[in-house]
Design a protein around this motif. Sequence first.
Motif, PDB file in Angstrom:
ATOM      1  N   LYS A 158       4.586   6.864  -3.732  1.00  0.00           N
ATOM      2  CA  LYS A 158       4.480   6.526  -2.313  1.00  0.00           C
ATOM      3  C   LYS A 158       4.848   7.706  -1.413  1.00  0.00           C
ATOM      4  N   GLU A 169       0.898   8.260   3.921  1.00  0.00           N
ATOM      5  CA  GLU A 169      -0.083   7.681   4.840  1.00  0.00           C
ATOM      6  C   GLU A 169      -0.815   6.508   4.197  1.00  0.00           C
ATOM      7  N   LYS A 172       1.449   3.416   4.383  1.00  0.00           N
ATOM      8  CA  LYS A 172       1.494   2.721   5.667  1.00  0.00           C
ATOM      9  C   LYS A 172       0.222   1.890   5.874  1.00  0.00           C
ATOM     10  N   THR A 173      -0.899   2.417   5.448  1.00  0.00           N
ATOM     11  CA  THR A 173      -2.149   1.671   5.613  1.00  0.00           C
ATOM     12  C   THR A 173      -2.146   0.401   4.763  1.00  0.00           C
ATOM     13  N   GLU A 176       0.113  -2.245   6.283  1.00  0.00           N
ATOM     14  CA  GLU A 176      -0.488  -2.917   7.448  1.00  0.00           C
ATOM     15  C   GLU A 176      -1.484  -3.975   7.009  1.00  0.00           C
ATOM     16  N   VAL A 183       5.351  -0.640  10.447  1.00  0.00           N
ATOM     17  CA  VAL A 183       5.228   0.116   9.202  1.00  0.00           C
ATOM     18  C   VAL A 183       5.891   1.481   9.297  1.00  0.00           C
ATOM     19  N   ASP A 184       6.046   2.010  10.516  1.00  0.00           N
ATOM     20  CA  ASP A 184       6.732   3.293  10.646  1.00  0.00           C
ATOM     21  C   ASP A 184       8.205   3.186  10.228  1.00  0.00           C
ATOM     22  N   ALA A 187       7.901   1.631   5.895  1.00  0.00           N
ATOM     23  CA  ALA A 187       7.511   2.575   4.842  1.00  0.00           C
ATOM     24  C   ALA A 187       8.657   3.525   4.462  1.00  0.00           C
TER      25      ALA A 187
END
Length: 308
Positions: A158, A169, A172-173, A176, A183-184, A187
Amino acid sequence: MTDKQTEPSAEAGTPAQAAPGTTGEPVRSPFDSPTEQFAATSSELPITQPTERVAAPAAATATQVTEKLPRTDEELGLDPEVPLYSQVKNAIPGAANSTTAEPSPTYSFASIPPAPTAPTDGKGRPLRRDERRGTLDLGLLVLRLVIGGTFVYHGLQKAAGWFHGPGFEGLKTSMEHGGWKHVDIAAPLLIAGELGGGILVALGLATPLAAGAVLAVILDAWMWKQGMTSGFQYSAKANGVELESILAGGAVAILLTGPGRLSLDRGRGWSTRPFLGSFAALVAAVAAAILTYIYLHGGNPLSGVGPF
């Protein structure tokens, strides 16, 4: 004439005792005065024999026996090289009127071999029988390496995209799309829990905190997969929680047993005998996982599981 014959024996220094007669006078025991010798008891004397005829031989016999009594150590059979207690009591530590702290002299015939040395821990404290752990520490080391290594593996996937991972990245996707909010924040917390907690668990450092962190992370993953569809998803093909259940159980075991002596926490109390602190860390990890899931995801993760 009888009285005149008995007087010189009394003046010679030997006490002349009257022999018991027929009047029932008490007979003295030789134990009343060990240095005296009695010629005979009342049962050995004839009743018709006069008292004055027995007194003189008894006194003579007593004088002869007294002269033969042992008076020296050699005659008594004592070892002259062994001192008496009155001569060495001042050298016995703790004895009354002791004037020295040195141990008393020992002799070959009275020496006692020292007791075997009891096993001790790293701090010199004696170990009780229930503290002899055998291969327990080695087993805990294997458990920590497997559990901690698995979390490090997933954390590197991760964080850096290693081992065919999504990277930061991509993480985070996917979060979501999975219904996670903020998610900021979610994660980085997930990466810190898996990567940082996994490394600490493998090393056995700050074990209650580290094991609590990986437990909270894996419980959130368990609740996320379980809440996707109704029903118990333990061995489901798409979103089974079997791996998450095993990892959670391993983290709980490390919390409750401690990391063992083959760890960086070996000097801590929780390394071998965890108690209230480790149990509090377990409760805090479960509570943190539930609150985090409610805040960052929401929903009922136990939907379709039993009465839920």
